[in-house]
Design an enzyme around this catalytic site. Sequence first.
Site, mmCIF file in Angstrom:
data_model
loop_
_atom_site.group_PDB
_atom_site.id
_atom_site.type_symbol
_atom_site.label_atom_id
_atom_site.label_comp_id
_atom_site.label_asym_id
_atom_site.label_seq_id
_atom_site.Cartn_x
_atom_site.Cartn_y
_atom_site.Cartn_z
ATOM 1 C CE LYS A 116 28.984 -51.002 14.742
ATOM 2 N NZ LYS A 116 29.021 -52.429 14.422
ATOM 3 C CD GLU A 200 32.441 -45.687 22.220
ATOM 4 O OE1 GLU A 200 31.396 -46.346 22.300
ATOM 5 O OE2 GLU A 200 33.524 -46.190 21.903
ATOM 6 C CG HIS A 235 39.978 -44.900 13.846
ATOM 7 N ND1 HIS A 235 40.331 -44.821 15.174
ATOM 8 C CD2 HIS A 235 39.639 -43.643 13.479
ATOM 9 C CE1 HIS A 235 40.179 -43.577 15.575
ATOM 10 N NE2 HIS A 235 39.777 -42.839 14.567
ATOM 11 N NE ARG A 291 34.195 -57.441 9.357
ATOM 12 C CZ ARG A 291 34.146 -56.308 10.053
ATOM 13 N NH1 ARG A 291 33.003 -55.676 10.227
ATOM 14 N NH2 ARG A 291 35.234 -55.809 10.586
#
Lengths: 506, 190
Positions: A116, A200, A235, A291
């Site tokens: 990431k 982040e 999430h 994907r």
Amino acid sequence: MFKKILIANRGEIAVRVIRACRELGVQAVAVYSEADRDSPHVWLADEAYPIGSAPATESYLRGDRLIEVALRTGCEAIHPGYGFLAERPAFAHAVESAGLVFIGPPGDAMAALGDKTEARRTVKKAGVAVVPGIDWPVADLDLLKKKAEELGYPVLVKAAAGGGGKGMRIVWAAEELAAAFRGAAHEAEFAFGDRRLYVEKYLESPRHIEIQVLADNLGNVIHLGERECSIQRRHQKMIEESPSPALTPDLRDAMGRAAVAAASAAGYHNAGTVEFLFRDGRFYFLEVNARIQVEHPVTEMVTGIDLVQAQLRIASGEPLWIRQEDVRWQGHALECRISGEDPWNNFFPSTGRIEVLRVPGGPGVRWDSGVVQGSEVGLHYDPLLAKLIVHALDRPAAIVRMQRALEELVIQGVATTVPFHLAVMDEPDFRSGNYDIRYVEAHPDLLRRDPGDLARRAAAVAAALLEEAARLRALPLAPPDSDATGREWRRGASLTRPWRGSWTGR
Amino acid sequence: MKYVVDVEGEWFEVEFRPNGVRVDGRPVSVELVEGDVRGAGPNSGILAHLLLDGRSFTIAARRDDARAVWNLELAGRRLTVSAYEARRWALQGQRALAARAAGAAAGPFELTAPMPGLIVDVEVAAGDLVRKGQGLVIMEAMKMENDLRSEVEGIVTAVRVQPGQTVERGELLVVIEPPKEDGGETPENG
């Protein structure tokens, strides 16, 4: 086009890929673990082979066995589905070096995006805005703490190899960081075999909006518009829709162009998704999902483009057959993920046998499922059982259609998320389209809806009848007709058979 | 046979007579069909269809034998319902009501495993003072770590598991005794 491919997955996505194969005239080879011998993806495939015992590490994650089966059965390509090995560059590379085609992005592009932090660096160079944060993974807690303080709490600690919400923790204050670090690293190690983390800024209350892209092997990239995925719990996405109630045509265009730029910069091929956080009219790159995604059907419904067929066509070398200006969006689509999780018990995984399954139908209803009546739901795999998708002329019509489809759906034997979805379809903020990723937290009483007087009365009568039936069953020697109140109960021929009866009065 | 039925605090009288069914004294037409399937799994139950004065209801029902209640699900709503035989109501129903009222105030909090899984970490030890909402046990199931928290403030009186142990659904993990109301034992802060 390929003549024969292997599907390295199970459940609803394996069924979905088999369907695309059938429509393209491609032979489909399924694989199964010991737990999945009697499963729809095994029945529907042209061929099926066992690959190991129930734990995924002994079956669906055994890349060596999957490649061996593909070679032995004369497959030309492997479709990884989502999850399992879908985003493991090592597997994509192994498939490629075995002389097979990996139906997905090239292993190198996947590696670049799967990390990431590298993805952040790549898209930044292409001029796409990213969420403020660090662009390199850190292994050391003290360094992470320093970086978190620079960003200012709350922050999000994320697995560099992450995705799907695994290996991710929100941290509100410095003293929570150590526990979050440990938990996220452990989860990341388990889920991805990689415990590196980065941090982040945690954007409070954004919307999660993602753009579907299609890129051929020649460098042509188009986007197919957005999916709004803000209805999440821990999430995990629960409901998706397209178009997003938050986007204007200009914003859609800008996000689409950013997504295309990001995919191009990464050397991406095949179908992919560029995820953004959206807040106050601005969007920030989050990550690329290399994907096919669980929620791909909502894009298929509004564009009319079969994304799994597109994956096969692209992987077989076909240049893109649609130009950006030819992409048309029509109507509104919604998807509800039907999971084996108990909404009445904090969404804990629910197991058992699906004793009754009544699937909804009628206009504009699509059911993508990996289970049927009689299927056993265990704890070995993802709890997603099926996806219920509807398409209608506009958003209000799609919501009403979803509501009636959910009301038709009956699943008995395993607790599912259906009551949650029914509640959301009825809830004013969802209906108005005014929601963000904190929706589920912000509506803690979602499931505590007033059933109404009629339903309470029905419940009272049903409980009394069931109690009475149970009482009669407990009297094995007394013929039911001899009981003063059971005069009109009808009973099965044998006392050992399940009881079935009805009471008719008036 | 007459039943007194408690639907989450609202009471109904359902009476079965040879000539028909009455709800709160008024005759109604009732037809209930119970599904054939009756599995033995943890989430098994009865799928019934009820016609009540012609109104159609599909009802999933599970009897919680320990508490003698029915958990009914209809139209996406869940209702907890107790049906007492009227002649026994005085005894059973009153006792259940009393127990329910008392249960809110007293008794230890028993943390049980909400699903089968692996204990990753135990965050408390016997004798610890815990806050409401404090994490007690981290449990892994379905590849996710779940932080199981205390629903009460109190003192840990028993820890029945250790890290690395696998547990079944419903297995007792931790017991917490709420502080006594009358004694001066409630510490101010942990």
